[in-house]
Design an enzyme around this catalytic site. Structure first.
Site, short mmCIF file in Angstrom:
data_model
loop_
_atom_site.label_atom_id
_atom_site.label_comp_id
_atom_site.label_asym_id
_atom_site.label_seq_id
_atom_site.Cartn_x
_atom_site.Cartn_y
_atom_site.Cartn_z
N GLU A 191 -6.74 -7.73 -0.74
CA GLU A 191 -7.14 -7.77 0.68
C GLU A 191 -8.59 -7.33 0.78
OE1 GLU A 191 -4.88 -5.30 3.34
OE2 GLU A 191 -2.97 -5.87 2.46
N GLU A 224 0.82 -1.22 0.00
CA GLU A 224 0.00 0.00 0.00
C GLU A 224 0.85 1.28 0.00
OE1 GLU A 224 -2.83 -0.49 3.22
OE2 GLU A 224 -4.16 -1.64 1.92
#
Ligand code: GAL
Length: 661
Positions: free
Chosen positions: A308, A152
């Site tokens: 995710e 991320e």
């Protein structure tokens, strides 16, 4: 396409696997349970830097060797991560110049991940070394199916204001503008006499008296995206020296505002996204669908990976609501319906330590005698049945314009109203389309628009001349365009287009705006001839080629156009100058615009039913609490094996997927 598919067959199912937090006897239990649930891919090593390089230059791969070998023996593939989002404690101690500095000038501490400056040369050198060691060691490991670089980008360190970043920013500006005169012209620095004499005088947009140059702010946002992309490229290219497996990183679409994912998408072999349900919303499945559609669009329509999501509650929302029975299944399958070829979770086994111990997992603290585990196993079975959707595309007749630069610029300070928010309008239009069962793609305003019957621009405040011309040509060639207020106002430097608003779109819309009349908080205006209300915005629209379809009945612009229509060339451009109420206002208008554009959609279904075509698979996801019968459905039920001959009934909260004949 490069890097795809990742696995030899089927959809990928699994999650972040952090066995380093557990003793080895738990690992054996893990792989046994993975097989039980049908897990075939896990992300490994994502926060392992301090474990595989406990001292600078000293590597210890023994544990990771055993983990990868164990996964391989169980037939589970690894999405092998580089651990560079969480530098080790020694790195921080040894390289204090790499520390992250916030806008106020605070040097941020350690004890967490992402605490480093993306422009730091020491970080670059150290991360390249550890990635080289990892890639050299595991390039040929049979468990490794793909590489997951970092985690991320931009999650907590999107912007750094340290002296190294400031220097890198100035170098970036030199590159972009060549000479400081060009920078002054772009930023309009005659304003307040803020003209720069040299690049050395430019500071990043640190905390300052209010009224910072917006050109400076915009360019710093762009620079910061480039700084993170440079970090990604360095790691990706290092891995490519050793192997040719797909390399990706997990995006956070749409919830990481500073990252321009149109730019990012070109860098990865497969687009991967993390999405967490915003459980505080009334209908969180709509934001989920928007995230999935935007991810697919960023991926250029190609299949993407859900890297995710959560089985249940997260730990970082104000109130972390558990998913209700069946909700995880609906969430996961909505992502698959909208183009994901995987269903991955954070995380495999709930953690006992640190900040995320209250986050849900595939194996919860409660263990396998739990509803969550049973749903995880059942989901694995669903995904096996859905193997046939892999690689197939989602078709959309409608596009919604999304531009991160416009998002940033709209939300700098000192706009005509604090209620002008990018996502407020985009989500209002998206929700209305979702409830009309219309699947949409998102597009950058300069994209090829010819595949679409209708293009909606809910919030295009910043719009350069070239993308505006693109919209113009699209309409002339027969396209239908629907634009909401406060669009086409400024160019790519946040400079107002000359003449009346909306400068960039005046011609295509056939209107000129004399004055903005933002409404007070909670104030509404009425439109005629149909009974709709508007919020947030009203403005004095002068017709310049368009005709008024609705007028304001009251408020500051009573008697003047509220909704206009401009027939131009072979197409039509609509303009809406208020925030129409969600019911008869927005959906009423959209219905007519969709009909006019010839957009096909099912009628008469409740607006809680999600209906998406992916290839020849029809996904019917019932978010309501009553069964829904959908007519005109013929084919085989993929999840239930049923033969559907003319209609399908979707139970309350259930999902039916039909492979059509
Ligand atoms: C993601 C992150 C994961 C985990 C998760 C919790 O943003 O990539 O490592 O922190 O959030 O929801």
């Amino acid at each position: 396409m490069p890097g795809y598919p990742v696995l030899p067959e089927g959809l990928a199912y699994g999650g972040d696997y952090n066995p380093e937090q557990w003793p080895e006897d738990v690992w054996r239990e893990d792989v046994r349970l993975m097989r039980e649930a049908g897990v075939n891919l896990v992300t490994v090593g994502v926060f392992n830097w301090g474990l595989i390089e406990p001292e600078e230059g000293e590597y210890d791969f023994a544990r990771l060797d055993r983990i990868l070998d164990l996964l391989h023996s169980a037939g589970v593939y690894a999405d092998l991560a580089t651990p560079t989002s969480s530098p080790p404690t020694w790195f921080r101690r040894r390289y204090p110049g790499s520390r992250l500095v916030d806008r106020e000038g605070h040097v941020l501490g350690g004890g967490s991940r992402h605490s480093f400056c993306p422009s730091s040369p020491d970080y670059a050198a150290a991360s390249e070394r550890v990635v080289t060691a990892l890639a050299r060691r595991y390039a040929g490991h049979p468990a490794v199916a793909m590489w997951h670089v970092h985690n991320e980008y931009g999650w907590a360190n999107a912007h750094c204001y340290c002296p190294t970043s400031a220097e890198a920013f100035r170098a970036w500006l030199r590159d972009r503008y060549g000479d400081v005169g060009a920078l002054n012209a772009a930023w309009g620095t005659t304003f307040w006499g803020l003209t720069y004499g040299s690049f050395e005088e430019v500071e990043p947009p640190v905390a300052a008296p209010v009224g910072l140059l917006t050109g400076l702010q915009l360019d710093f946002m762009r620079f910061s995206v480039d700084a993170h992309i440079a970090c990604f490229r360095r790691e990706r290219d290092t891995i490519r020296r050793f192997c040719d497996l797909p390399v990706t990183t997990n995006f956070m679409i749409p919830n990481c505002k500073p990252m321009d994912y149109w730019r990012w998408a070109a860098e990865v072999d497969v687009v991967a996204n993390d999405h967490y349900l915003d459980s505080g919303r009334a209908d969180p499945q709509i934001e989920l669908a928007m995230a999935a559609d935007l991810t697919r669009s960023v991926a250029g329509g190609r299949p993407w990976m859900l890297m995710e999501h959560s089985t249940g509650a997260v730990n970082w929302q104000p109130r972390n609501l558990a998913k209700r029975p069946g909700e995880m299944r609906r969430n996961t399958l909505a992502h698959v319906a909208r183009g994901s070829d995987s269903a991955m979770f954070f995380q495999w086994r709930a953690s006992r330590y640190g900040a995320e111990k209250f986050h849900s997992a595939m194996v919860p603290h409660a263990g396998t005698d739990s509803r969550m585990w049973r749903e995880v196993v059942a989901l694995g079975a669903d995904l096996r049945e859905l193997a046939g959707v892999r690689g197939s595309r989602v078709a959309a007749e409608v596009a919604v314009v999304w531009d991160w630069e416009s998002y940033w610029a709209l939300e700098f300070e000192w706009r005509p109203s604090a209620d002008l928010r990018f996502r407020e309008r985009v989500e209002a239009y998206y929700e209305a389309l979702w409830r009309e069962h219309v699947t949409v793609d998102f597009v950058h305003p300069s994209a090829d628009l010819s595949p679409y019957r209708l293009v909606v621009a809910p919030s295009s405040y910043l719009l350069g001349e070239a993308p505006a011309k693109n919209l113009h040509r699209y309409v002339e060639a027969g396209g239908h365009l629907l634009v909401s207020y406060f669009s086409g106002i400024v160019d790519e430097n946040d400079t107002i287009h000359a003449g009346p608003h909306p400068g960039a779109l005046r011609e295509v819309l056939g209107v000129a705006v004399e004055e903005f009349h933002p409404l007070r908080e909670h104030e509404t205006v009425t439109l005629e001839p149909f009974s709709a209300t508007g919020r947030i915005w009203s403005e004095r629209v002068r017709l310049a080629g368009a005709r008024a379809v609705h007028e304001f009945a009251d408020g500051p612009d009573a008697g003047h156009p509220a909704v206009t229509r401009h027939d131009l060339g072979a197409g039509t451009a609509w303009y809406v100058s208020t925030a129409l109420d969600a019911g008869s206002g927005l959906r009423g208008l959209l219905g007519r615009v969709l009909d006019g554009a010839g957009v096909s959609r099912p009628r008469g279904l409740p607006d809680t039913l999600e209906l998406v075509w992916r290839g020849d698979h029809l996904f019917l996801i019932n978010h309501g609490d009553a069964p829904v019968t959908v007519h005109g459905v013929t084919g085989t039920g993929v999840l239930d094996g049923a033969a559907y001959d003319g209609s399908a009934t979707v139970p309350a909260g259930g999902v039916v997927v039909v492979r059509t004949a």
